[in-house]
Design a protein around this motif. Structure first.
Motif, PDB file in Angstrom:
ATOM      1  N   GLY A 104       0.839  -1.230   0.042  1.00 48.27           N
ATOM      2  CA  GLY A 104       0.122  -0.001   0.120  1.00 48.27           C
ATOM      3  C   GLY A 104       0.694   1.107  -0.027  1.00 48.27           C
ATOM      4  N   CYS A 105       2.220   1.254  -0.197  1.00 49.47           N
ATOM      5  CA  CYS A 105       2.728   2.371  -0.182  1.00 49.47           C
ATOM      6  C   CYS A 105       3.168   3.111  -1.540  1.00 49.47           C
ATOM      7  N   PHE A 106       3.289   4.362  -1.439  1.00 50.60           N
ATOM      8  CA  PHE A 106       3.359   5.163  -2.807  1.00 50.60           C
ATOM      9  C   PHE A 106       5.038   5.376  -2.710  1.00 50.60           C
ATOM     10  N   VAL A 107       5.559   5.039  -3.845  1.00 47.53           N
ATOM     11  CA  VAL A 107       7.162   5.126  -3.908  1.00 47.53           C
ATOM     12  C   VAL A 107       7.572   6.210  -4.884  1.00 47.53           C
ATOM     13  N   ALA A 108       8.305   7.236  -4.271  1.00 41.42           N
ATOM     14  CA  ALA A 108       8.732   8.356  -5.099  1.00 41.42           C
ATOM     15  C   ALA A 108      10.378   8.365  -4.911  1.00 41.42           C
ATOM     16  N   GLY A 109      10.863   8.704  -6.300  1.00 41.68           N
ATOM     17  CA  GLY A 109      12.580   8.734  -6.231  1.00 41.68           C
ATOM     18  C   GLY A 109      12.738  10.040  -6.373  1.00 41.68           C
ATOM     19  N   LEU A 110      13.769  10.508  -5.699  1.00 38.81           N
ATOM     20  CA  LEU A 110      14.428  11.827  -6.118  1.00 38.81           C
ATOM     21  C   LEU A 110      15.470  11.718  -7.488  1.00 38.81           C
ATOM     22  N   ASP A 111      15.160  12.443  -8.221  1.00 40.11           N
ATOM     23  CA  ASP A 111      15.664  12.553  -9.553  1.00 40.11           C
ATOM     24  C   ASP A 111      15.881  13.849 -10.284  1.00 40.11           C
ATOM     25  N   ALA A 112      16.868  14.190 -11.068  1.00 41.01           N
ATOM     26  CA  ALA A 112      17.245  15.621 -11.310  1.00 41.01           C
ATOM     27  C   ALA A 112      16.192  15.809 -12.536  1.00 41.01           C
ATOM     28  N   HIS A 113      15.775  14.725 -13.108  1.00 42.53           N
ATOM     29  CA  HIS A 113      14.872  15.215 -14.332  1.00 42.53           C
ATOM     30  C   HIS A 113      13.390  14.566 -13.961  1.00 42.53           C
TER      31      HIS A 113
END
Length: 309
Positions: A232-241
């Motif tokens: 149930g988790c939302f996964v967000a990655g830090l990315d320059a673009h």
């Protein structure tokens, strides 16, 4: 280390049943959309691979951990040792030089009250133990760290987990732990390979917050991210673009995993493919990038703001 076959607590509802599931679908569609024109957080432009390797070796040498593989794991320096003792870092021996400094006296008292053995020694012995680091006459030997299971981080209805991809500097790990503690994260997830571990350098930089912040290890990061999504988790990655600003993240108030990559390479391709969304940190100055510790701190502050407003 991970525990095979262990089932952790579920996060109230499956992904497809949560209110933000539609946002996840849209986020995936827009993940590789048009690039923003502003300066953003992300990896520096590739340079010499030899130079990058040299920088990595230099970071490891200066991370606060001893260099010899057979040397004990030590936190050294008056302020780091005192902070570690105040925070309950599990020490096995306190090495000290006779000194009238107030911090040394307090460190000795705390260690004695906690039953940590005390060993008075001279400067040559402390120099040898710390591999000639700046110890200021005080060093604390630390017990081997006991990692949590990845499922243990799924506590409560809206956990906030920080996953690290390729962060190999223990000082960055300690700084991220400190920010995670300040902004209400549930825990840190590390891959077992190609990643910094909890050592003396991490303890020192975390200023003792590792004592209360669970850190888990997994054998396969992408597989564990998928497991968190299934929970149930939302996964967000830090990315320059990344197509979204960190200030406009959907589902930030729900079960959430923030993935932070290394400064040099950013997120790996496989990890990028497993994120629901890629987000950037807008930058308006002259710096081209931020290191992983600083970037994670900014992102965690922004997530905490969104989760508590």
């Amino acid at each position: 280390m991970t525990k095979k076959g262990k089932k952790g607590p579920s996060v109230t509802a499956k992904a497809e049943d949560r209110h933000w599931h539609g946002k996840r679908v849209k986020a995936r569609a827009a993940k590789n959309a048009s690039r923003t024109g502003s300066k953003t957080l992300g990896p520096r432009k590739p340079g010499s691979s030899r130079a990058g390797a040299a920088q990595g070796r230099a970071a490891e040498r200066s991370s606060g951990a001893t260099r010899r593989p057979d040397a004990p794991e030590l936190v050294h320096g008056r302020n780091p040792v005192l902070e570690a003792l105040r925070e309950g870092v599990p020490g096995t021996t306190l090495y000290y030089m006779a000194d009238s400094d107030e911090r040394v006296r307090e460190a000795i008292k705390i260690a004695a009250d906690r039953g940590i053995p005390l060993l008075e020694c001279g400067k040559p012995e402390l120099d040898r133990l710390t591999d000639r680091a700046v110890h200021q006459g005080l060093a604390l030997q630390v017990k081997p760290y006991r990692y949590a299971h990845p499922d243990d981080l799924l506590q409560g209805t809206a956990p906030l987990i920080v996953a690290l991809d390729g962060v190999t500097d223990a000082r960055n790990l300690g700084a991220i732990v400190r920010s995670a503690s300040a902004f209400g994260a549930s825990g840190i997830l590390l891959p077992e390979r190609r990643s910094a571990g909890v050592n003396a350098g991490a303890w020192k930089t975390s200023a003792g917050t590792l004592a209360n912040m669970p850190v888990a290890r997994c054998t396969n990061l992408t597989r564990q991210l998928k497991a968190y999504q299934d929970a149930g988790c939302f996964v967000a990655g830090l990315d320059a673009h990344g197509g979204s600003s960190i200030a406009n993240i959907p589902a930030a108030d729900g079960p959430f995993v923030l993935v932070v990559g290394s400064e040099g390479k950013g997120l790996s391709r496989l990890v990028t493919d497993h994120c629901d969304l890629l987000a950037h940190i807008p930058m308006f100055g002259h710096a081209e990038s931020l290191n992983a510790g600083v970037a994670a701190g900014i992102a965690l502050y922004e997530l905490a703001r969104q989760r508590h407003t």
